[in-house]
Design a protein around this motif. Structure first.
Motif, PDB file in Angstrom:
ATOM      1  N   ALA A 102      36.661  77.404  24.816  1.00 22.17           N
ATOM      2  CA  ALA A 102      36.630  76.328  23.820  1.00 22.17           C
ATOM      3  C   ALA A 102      37.516  76.633  22.614  1.00 22.17           C
ATOM      4  N   SER A 103      37.607  77.894  22.249  1.00 26.04           N
ATOM      5  CA  SER A 103      38.355  78.261  21.053  1.00 26.04           C
ATOM      6  C   SER A 103      39.795  78.649  21.347  1.00 26.04           C
ATOM      7  N   GLU A 104      40.149  78.719  22.615  1.00 23.24           N
ATOM      8  CA  GLU A 104      41.480  79.141  23.034  1.00 23.24           C
ATOM      9  C   GLU A 104      41.782  80.570  22.605  1.00 23.24           C
ATOM     10  N   GLY A 105      40.738  81.395  22.501  1.00 20.58           N
ATOM     11  CA  GLY A 105      40.913  82.813  22.226  1.00 20.58           C
ATOM     12  C   GLY A 105      40.218  83.264  20.963  1.00 20.58           C
ATOM     13  N   ALA A 106      39.825  84.542  20.968  1.00 22.05           N
ATOM     14  CA  ALA A 106      39.153  85.120  19.805  1.00 22.05           C
ATOM     15  C   ALA A 106      39.174  86.638  19.922  1.00 22.05           C
ATOM     16  N   THR A 107      38.973  87.294  18.801  1.00 23.58           N
ATOM     17  CA  THR A 107      38.836  88.747  18.810  1.00 23.58           C
ATOM     18  C   THR A 107      37.358  89.090  19.026  1.00 23.58           C
ATOM     19  N   ALA A 108      37.101  90.359  19.311  1.00 21.55           N
ATOM     20  CA  ALA A 108      35.716  90.808  19.471  1.00 21.55           C
ATOM     21  C   ALA A 108      34.944  90.585  18.170  1.00 21.55           C
ATOM     22  N   THR A 109      35.597  90.786  17.040  1.00 23.60           N
ATOM     23  CA  THR A 109      34.953  90.564  15.743  1.00 23.60           C
ATOM     24  C   THR A 109      34.631  89.085  15.547  1.00 23.60           C
ATOM     25  N   ASP A 110      35.558  88.203  15.921  1.00 20.82           N
ATOM     26  CA  ASP A 110      35.303  86.757  15.847  1.00 20.82           C
ATOM     27  C   ASP A 110      34.075  86.396  16.670  1.00 20.82           C
ATOM     28  N   LEU A 111      34.010  86.911  17.897  1.00 18.55           N
ATOM     29  CA  LEU A 111      32.882  86.627  18.782  1.00 18.55           C
ATOM     30  C   LEU A 111      31.580  87.148  18.191  1.00 18.55           C
ATOM     31  N   HIS A 112      31.615  88.357  17.666  1.00 13.69           N
ATOM     32  CA  HIS A 112      30.431  88.964  17.042  1.00 13.69           C
ATOM     33  C   HIS A 112      29.929  88.094  15.886  1.00 13.69           C
ATOM     34  N   GLN A 113      30.835  87.674  15.023  1.00 13.38           N
ATOM     35  CA  GLN A 113      30.448  86.891  13.857  1.00 13.38           C
ATOM     36  C   GLN A 113      29.992  85.477  14.241  1.00 13.38           C
ATOM     37  N   SER A 114      30.641  84.876  15.207  1.00 13.94           N
ATOM     38  CA  SER A 114      30.318  83.501  15.580  1.00 13.94           C
ATOM     39  C   SER A 114      29.076  83.389  16.450  1.00 13.94           C
ATOM     40  N   LEU A 115      28.912  84.344  17.369  1.00 16.34           N
ATOM     41  CA  LEU A 115      27.811  84.255  18.315  1.00 16.34           C
ATOM     42  C   LEU A 115      26.585  85.054  17.905  1.00 16.34           C
ATOM     43  N   GLY A 116      26.751  85.968  16.966  1.00 15.43           N
ATOM     44  CA  GLY A 116      25.619  86.751  16.492  1.00 15.43           C
ATOM     45  C   GLY A 116      25.143  87.815  17.477  1.00 15.43           C
ATOM     46  N   LEU A 117      25.977  88.130  18.449  1.00 15.80           N
ATOM     47  CA  LEU A 117      25.632  89.185  19.404  1.00 15.80           C
ATOM     48  C   LEU A 117      26.138  90.524  18.880  1.00 15.80           C
ATOM     49  N   PRO A 118      25.474  91.607  19.247  1.00 15.58           N
ATOM     50  CA  PRO A 118      25.958  92.923  18.822  1.00 15.58           C
ATOM     51  C   PRO A 118      27.381  93.164  19.337  1.00 15.58           C
ATOM     52  N   LYS A 119      28.194  93.807  18.518  1.00 12.62           N
ATOM     53  CA  LYS A 119      29.587  94.015  18.897  1.00 12.62           C
ATOM     54  C   LYS A 119      29.701  94.853  20.169  1.00 12.62           C
ATOM     55  N   LEU A 120      28.825  95.815  20.355  1.00 12.21           N
ATOM     56  CA  LEU A 120      28.842  96.632  21.567  1.00 12.21           C
ATOM     57  C   LEU A 120      28.590  95.762  22.803  1.00 12.21           C
ATOM     58  N   ALA A 121      27.687  94.814  22.696  1.00 13.13           N
ATOM     59  CA  ALA A 121      27.413  93.890  23.800  1.00 13.13           C
ATOM     60  C   ALA A 121      28.631  93.004  24.067  1.00 13.13           C
ATOM     61  N   ILE A 122      29.270  92.534  23.011  1.00  8.48           N
ATOM     62  CA  ILE A 122      30.473  91.712  23.146  1.00  8.48           C
ATOM     63  C   ILE A 122      31.552  92.490  23.893  1.00  8.48           C
ATOM     64  N   LEU A 123      31.784  93.730  23.482  1.00  8.25           N
ATOM     65  CA  LEU A 123      32.817  94.547  24.121  1.00  8.25           C
ATOM     66  C   LEU A 123      32.497  94.812  25.582  1.00  8.25           C
ATOM     67  N   SER A 124      31.240  95.031  25.894  1.00 10.05           N
ATOM     68  CA  SER A 124      30.829  95.246  27.278  1.00 10.05           C
ATOM     69  C   SER A 124      31.079  93.991  28.118  1.00 10.05           C
ATOM     70  N   VAL A 125      30.706  92.838  27.580  1.00 10.07           N
ATOM     71  CA  VAL A 125      30.921  91.573  28.288  1.00 10.07           C
ATOM     72  C   VAL A 125      32.416  91.327  28.473  1.00 10.07           C
ATOM     73  N   LEU A 126      33.206  91.540  27.434  1.00  8.94           N
ATOM     74  CA  LEU A 126      34.649  91.333  27.535  1.00  8.94           C
ATOM     75  C   LEU A 126      35.267  92.243  28.594  1.00  8.94           C
ATOM     76  N   ASN A 127      34.813  93.490  28.646  1.00  7.59           N
ATOM     77  CA  ASN A 127      35.311  94.431  29.651  1.00  7.59           C
ATOM     78  C   ASN A 127      34.977  93.935  31.057  1.00  7.59           C
ATOM     79  N   SER A 128      33.758  93.461  31.235  1.00  8.08           N
ATOM     80  CA  SER A 128      33.331  92.936  32.528  1.00  8.08           C
ATOM     81  C   SER A 128      34.131  91.691  32.906  1.00  8.08           C
ATOM     82  N   LEU A 129      34.302  90.769  31.968  1.00 11.13           N
ATOM     83  CA  LEU A 129      35.073  89.553  32.233  1.00 11.13           C
ATOM     84  C   LEU A 129      36.527  89.876  32.568  1.00 11.13           C
TER      85      LEU A 129
END
Length: 81
Positions: free
Chosen positions: A31-58
């Motif tokens: 939807a956003s056409e891209g974001a950084t891990a920090t953007d995702l953390h701030q927007s989604l409220g998920l822990p940054k470690l979880a974001i990085l793990s999900v991004l690695n998996s994706l």
């Protein structure tokens, strides 16, 4: 007056995504056409470690690509070929 609801989604969430976090991150990136891990953390409220793990998996599934610090959802037509 008849209301219609178009249920077609232009790209959809890939069927291989089974976790809610992965779906949320993927949908946000699409939807956003891209974001950084920090953007995702701030927007989604998920822990940054979880974001990085999900991004690695994706990324390992070929569903997202990383350019510098920005992650983007891959083009669905390239994934299906």
């Amino acid at each position: 007056m008849e209301l219609t609801h178009d249920t077609a989604h232009p790209t959809g969430i890939p069927s291989e995504l089974d976790s809610a976090q992965a779906k949320l991150v993927y949908f946000y990136l699409e939807a956003s056409e891209g974001a950084t891990a920090t953007d995702l953390h701030q927007s989604l409220g998920l822990p940054k470690l979880a974001i990085l793990s999900v991004l690695n998996s994706l990324a390992s599934q070929g569903l997202v690509e990383q350019t510098d610090a920005t992650y983007v959802a891959t083009d669905s037509t390239r994934r299906n070929n």
